[in-house]
Design a protein around this motif. Structure first.
Motif, PDB file in Angstrom:
ATOM      1  N   SER A 194       6.640 -40.819 -27.504  1.00  0.00           N
ATOM      2  CA  SER A 194       5.885 -42.064 -27.627  1.00  0.00           C
ATOM      3  C   SER A 194       5.003 -42.269 -26.399  1.00  0.00           C
ATOM      4  CB  SER A 194       6.847 -43.241 -27.806  1.00  0.00           C
ATOM      5  OG  SER A 194       7.681 -43.339 -26.679  1.00  0.00           O
ATOM      6  N   SER A 195       4.333 -43.401 -26.327  1.00  0.00           N
ATOM      7  CA  SER A 195       3.398 -43.689 -25.246  1.00  0.00           C
ATOM      8  C   SER A 195       4.065 -43.593 -23.882  1.00  0.00           C
ATOM      9  CB  SER A 195       2.809 -45.082 -25.411  1.00  0.00           C
ATOM     10  OG  SER A 195       2.105 -45.172 -26.619  1.00  0.00           O
ATOM     11  N   GLY A 196       3.327 -43.011 -22.906  1.00  0.00           N
ATOM     12  CA  GLY A 196       3.826 -42.890 -21.543  1.00  0.00           C
ATOM     13  C   GLY A 196       3.276 -41.639 -20.885  1.00  0.00           C
ATOM     14  N   TYR A 197       3.755 -41.355 -19.686  1.00  0.00           N
ATOM     15  CA  TYR A 197       3.286 -40.188 -18.941  1.00  0.00           C
ATOM     16  C   TYR A 197       3.947 -38.917 -19.460  1.00  0.00           C
ATOM     17  CZ  TYR A 197       0.756 -42.825 -15.424  1.00  0.00           C
ATOM     18  OH  TYR A 197      -0.142 -43.618 -14.782  1.00  0.00           O
ATOM     19  N   VAL A 198       3.146 -37.881 -19.645  1.00  0.00           N
ATOM     20  CA  VAL A 198       3.633 -36.550 -19.986  1.00  0.00           C
ATOM     21  C   VAL A 198       3.330 -35.657 -18.793  1.00  0.00           C
ATOM     22  CG1 VAL A 198       3.380 -34.603 -21.559  1.00  0.00           C
ATOM     23  CG2 VAL A 198       3.245 -36.928 -22.435  1.00  0.00           C
ATOM     24  N   VAL A 199       4.363 -35.000 -18.254  1.00  0.00           N
ATOM     25  CA  VAL A 199       4.239 -34.230 -17.020  1.00  0.00           C
ATOM     26  C   VAL A 199       4.310 -32.743 -17.336  1.00  0.00           C
ATOM     27  CG1 VAL A 199       5.210 -33.854 -14.733  1.00  0.00           C
ATOM     28  CG2 VAL A 199       5.318 -36.112 -15.751  1.00  0.00           C
ATOM     29  N   LYS A 200       3.423 -31.978 -16.683  1.00  0.00           N
ATOM     30  CA  LYS A 200       3.356 -30.540 -16.909  1.00  0.00           C
ATOM     31  C   LYS A 200       3.084 -29.844 -15.580  1.00  0.00           C
ATOM     32  CE  LYS A 200       0.467 -27.260 -19.387  1.00  0.00           C
ATOM     33  NZ  LYS A 200      -0.693 -27.134 -20.250  1.00  0.00           N
ATOM     34  N   ALA A 201       3.771 -28.728 -15.329  1.00  0.00           N
ATOM     35  CA  ALA A 201       3.555 -27.953 -14.106  1.00  0.00           C
ATOM     36  C   ALA A 201       2.947 -26.603 -14.475  1.00  0.00           C
ATOM     37  CB  ALA A 201       4.864 -27.740 -13.365  1.00  0.00           C
ATOM     38  N   THR A 202       1.879 -26.218 -13.768  1.00  0.00           N
ATOM     39  CA  THR A 202       1.259 -24.918 -13.989  1.00  0.00           C
ATOM     40  C   THR A 202       1.187 -24.162 -12.670  1.00  0.00           C
ATOM     41  OG1 THR A 202      -0.928 -25.901 -13.730  1.00  0.00           O
ATOM     42  CG2 THR A 202      -0.142 -25.632 -15.956  1.00  0.00           C
ATOM     43  N   LYS A 203       1.469 -22.873 -12.747  1.00  0.00           N
ATOM     44  CA  LYS A 203       1.463 -22.033 -11.547  1.00  0.00           C
ATOM     45  C   LYS A 203       0.021 -21.742 -11.144  1.00  0.00           C
ATOM     46  CE  LYS A 203       3.504 -17.715 -10.029  1.00  0.00           C
ATOM     47  NZ  LYS A 203       4.306 -16.555 -10.467  1.00  0.00           N
ATOM     48  N   LYS A 204      -0.250 -21.881  -9.863  1.00  0.00           N
ATOM     49  CA  LYS A 204      -1.597 -21.637  -9.329  1.00  0.00           C
ATOM     50  C   LYS A 204      -1.578 -20.447  -8.390  1.00  0.00           C
ATOM     51  CE  LYS A 204      -3.738 -25.032 -11.231  1.00  0.00           C
ATOM     52  NZ  LYS A 204      -4.847 -24.825 -12.133  1.00  0.00           N
ATOM     53  N   ARG A 205      -2.715 -19.811  -8.236  1.00  0.00           N
ATOM     54  CA  ARG A 205      -2.836 -18.704  -7.292  1.00  0.00           C
ATOM     55  C   ARG A 205      -2.989 -19.225  -5.883  1.00  0.00           C
ATOM     56  NH1 ARG A 205      -4.980 -13.496  -8.728  1.00  0.00           N
ATOM     57  NH2 ARG A 205      -4.477 -13.145 -10.893  1.00  0.00           N
ATOM     58  N   TRP A 206      -2.549 -18.446  -4.923  1.00  0.00           N
ATOM     59  CA  TRP A 206      -2.713 -18.805  -3.520  1.00  0.00           C
ATOM     60  C   TRP A 206      -4.145 -18.601  -3.199  1.00  0.00           C
ATOM     61  CZ3 TRP A 206       0.919 -21.099  -0.626  1.00  0.00           C
ATOM     62  CH2 TRP A 206       2.221 -21.052  -1.091  1.00  0.00           C
TER      63      TRP A 206
END
Length: 84
Positions: free
Chosen positions: A72-84
């Protein structure tokens, strides 16, 4: 890929850290009808962690980014790996 570095005596001497970008987007709706609400800005932070779940945990504890939505409504959190 293992997240630890061990010496010849099989002792852990270091952790391999990756850079993750954790993004919280405010979504409105329910279920398959979730849409991003444009007037609420995304919350973005960079976190050093060993894996994605640990990055989400650190972001929640240190930067106060919590997933409040889900289906439902609210914050959806996602983590993505980044390059150095």
């Amino acid at each position: 890929m293992k997240s630890v570095i061990k010496n010849s005596n099989n002792q852990i001497i270091a952790l391999k850290l990756n850079k993750f970008e954790v993004v919280a987007r405010y979504m409105v709706g329910y279920g398959a009808n979730l849409r991003k609400l444009a007037i609420v800005a995304n919350k973005k932070v960079m976190v050093l962690a060993t894996n994605e779940s640990r990055a989400l945990e650190i972001a929640e504890r240190v930067h106060n980014i919590k997933e409040t939505g889900g289906l439902s409504s609210g914050y959806v959190v996602k983590a993505t790996k980044k390059r150095w």
